[in-house]
Motif scaffolding. Structure first.
Motif, PDB file in Angstrom:
ATOM      1  N   UNK A  20     -11.673  26.001   6.078  1.00  0.00           N
ATOM      2  CA  UNK A  20     -11.349  27.513   6.723  1.00  0.00           C
ATOM      3  C   UNK A  20     -11.575  28.328   5.131  1.00  0.00           C
ATOM      4  N   UNK A  21     -10.680  28.239   4.001  1.00  0.00           N
ATOM      5  CA  UNK A  21     -11.069  29.369   2.288  1.00  0.00           C
ATOM      6  C   UNK A  21     -12.316  29.674   2.737  1.00  0.00           C
ATOM      7  N   UNK A  33      -4.475  33.992   7.260  1.00  0.00           N
ATOM      8  CA  UNK A  33      -4.951  35.109   8.442  1.00  0.00           C
ATOM      9  C   UNK A  33      -5.659  34.147   9.581  1.00  0.00           C
ATOM     10  N   UNK A  34      -6.789  33.764   8.899  1.00  0.00           N
ATOM     11  CA  UNK A  34      -7.692  32.686  10.325  1.00  0.00           C
ATOM     12  C   UNK A  34      -7.258  31.448   9.878  1.00  0.00           C
ATOM     13  N   UNK A  35      -6.249  30.980   9.533  1.00  0.00           N
ATOM     14  CA  UNK A  35      -5.343  29.504  10.063  1.00  0.00           C
ATOM     15  C   UNK A  35      -4.503  30.524  11.176  1.00  0.00           C
ATOM     16  N   UNK A  36      -3.591  31.816  10.844  1.00  0.00           N
ATOM     17  CA  UNK A  36      -3.234  31.707  11.876  1.00  0.00           C
ATOM     18  C   UNK A  36      -4.148  32.288  13.084  1.00  0.00           C
ATOM     19  N   UNK A  37      -5.099  33.001  13.345  1.00  0.00           N
ATOM     20  CA  UNK A  37      -5.780  32.739  14.404  1.00  0.00           C
ATOM     21  C   UNK A  37      -6.551  31.308  15.121  1.00  0.00           C
ATOM     22  N   UNK A  38      -6.385  30.374  14.291  1.00  0.00           N
ATOM     23  CA  UNK A  38      -6.924  29.381  14.358  1.00  0.00           C
ATOM     24  C   UNK A  38      -6.278  28.725  15.305  1.00  0.00           C
ATOM     25  N   UNK A  39      -4.844  28.964  14.913  1.00  0.00           N
ATOM     26  CA  UNK A  39      -3.375  28.333  15.332  1.00  0.00           C
ATOM     27  C   UNK A  39      -3.284  29.116  16.961  1.00  0.00           C
ATOM     28  N   UNK A  47     -13.973  25.620  15.645  1.00  0.00           N
ATOM     29  CA  UNK A  47     -14.070  24.991  14.419  1.00  0.00           C
ATOM     30  C   UNK A  47     -13.805  23.712  15.007  1.00  0.00           C
ATOM     31  N   UNK A  48     -13.143  22.093  13.981  1.00  0.00           N
ATOM     32  CA  UNK A  48     -13.472  21.140  14.732  1.00  0.00           C
ATOM     33  C   UNK A  48     -12.281  20.337  14.078  1.00  0.00           C
ATOM     34  N   UNK A  49     -11.710  19.039  13.930  1.00  0.00           N
ATOM     35  CA  UNK A  49     -10.802  18.717  13.386  1.00  0.00           C
ATOM     36  C   UNK A  49     -12.078  17.553  12.713  1.00  0.00           C
ATOM     37  N   UNK A  74     -13.488  31.542  21.376  1.00  0.00           N
ATOM     38  CA  UNK A  74     -12.579  31.573  21.458  1.00  0.00           C
ATOM     39  C   UNK A  74     -12.053  30.618  22.456  1.00  0.00           C
ATOM     40  N   UNK A  75     -10.937  29.792  22.301  1.00  0.00           N
ATOM     41  CA  UNK A  75      -9.978  28.633  23.375  1.00  0.00           C
ATOM     42  C   UNK A  75      -9.099  29.597  24.328  1.00  0.00           C
ATOM     43  N   UNK A  76      -8.807  31.073  23.103  1.00  0.00           N
ATOM     44  CA  UNK A  76      -8.076  31.658  24.455  1.00  0.00           C
ATOM     45  C   UNK A  76      -8.331  32.438  25.298  1.00  0.00           C
ATOM     46  N   UNK A  77      -9.383  32.547  24.875  1.00  0.00           N
ATOM     47  CA  UNK A  77     -11.028  33.051  25.493  1.00  0.00           C
ATOM     48  C   UNK A  77     -11.107  31.946  27.169  1.00  0.00           C
ATOM     49  N   UNK A  78     -10.740  30.632  26.830  1.00  0.00           N
ATOM     50  CA  UNK A  78     -11.012  29.560  27.564  1.00  0.00           C
ATOM     51  C   UNK A  78      -9.819  30.249  28.750  1.00  0.00           C
TER      52      UNK A  78
END
Length: 81
Positions: A20-21, A33-39, A47-49, A74-78
């Protein structure tokens, strides 16, 4: 990695996934900010884990930064669909 890293360099030299960095630095985000967007499910990159850590798919990062549409929104769009 410097601020002058090009998309061609990323495509040619980066591993299939980025931290992410790393992604935040080349995309102009702060790490937080990117971690927050992911959350929130709003990360513009796929992204993957892996081993409990979030990784950014390098191909997705390059596509988005080059202005090409990423095939997976992004997941929110889905969730809105």
């Amino acid at each position: 990695m410097t601020a002058k890293t090009t998309l061609a360099e990323i495509s040619a030299t980066w591993a299939p996934t980025a931290s992410v960095r790393e992604a935040a630095r080349v995309a102009g985000y702060s790490d937080s900010a990117l971690y927050a967007a992911i959350a929130r499910g709003e990360c513009p990159f796929q992204t993957i884990k892996v081993g409990g850590k979030t990784r950014i798919l390098t191909a997705s990062l390059v596509r988005v930064l080059s202005g090409e549409p990423d095939p997976t929104p992004p997941a929110s769009a889905l969730q809105a669909a």
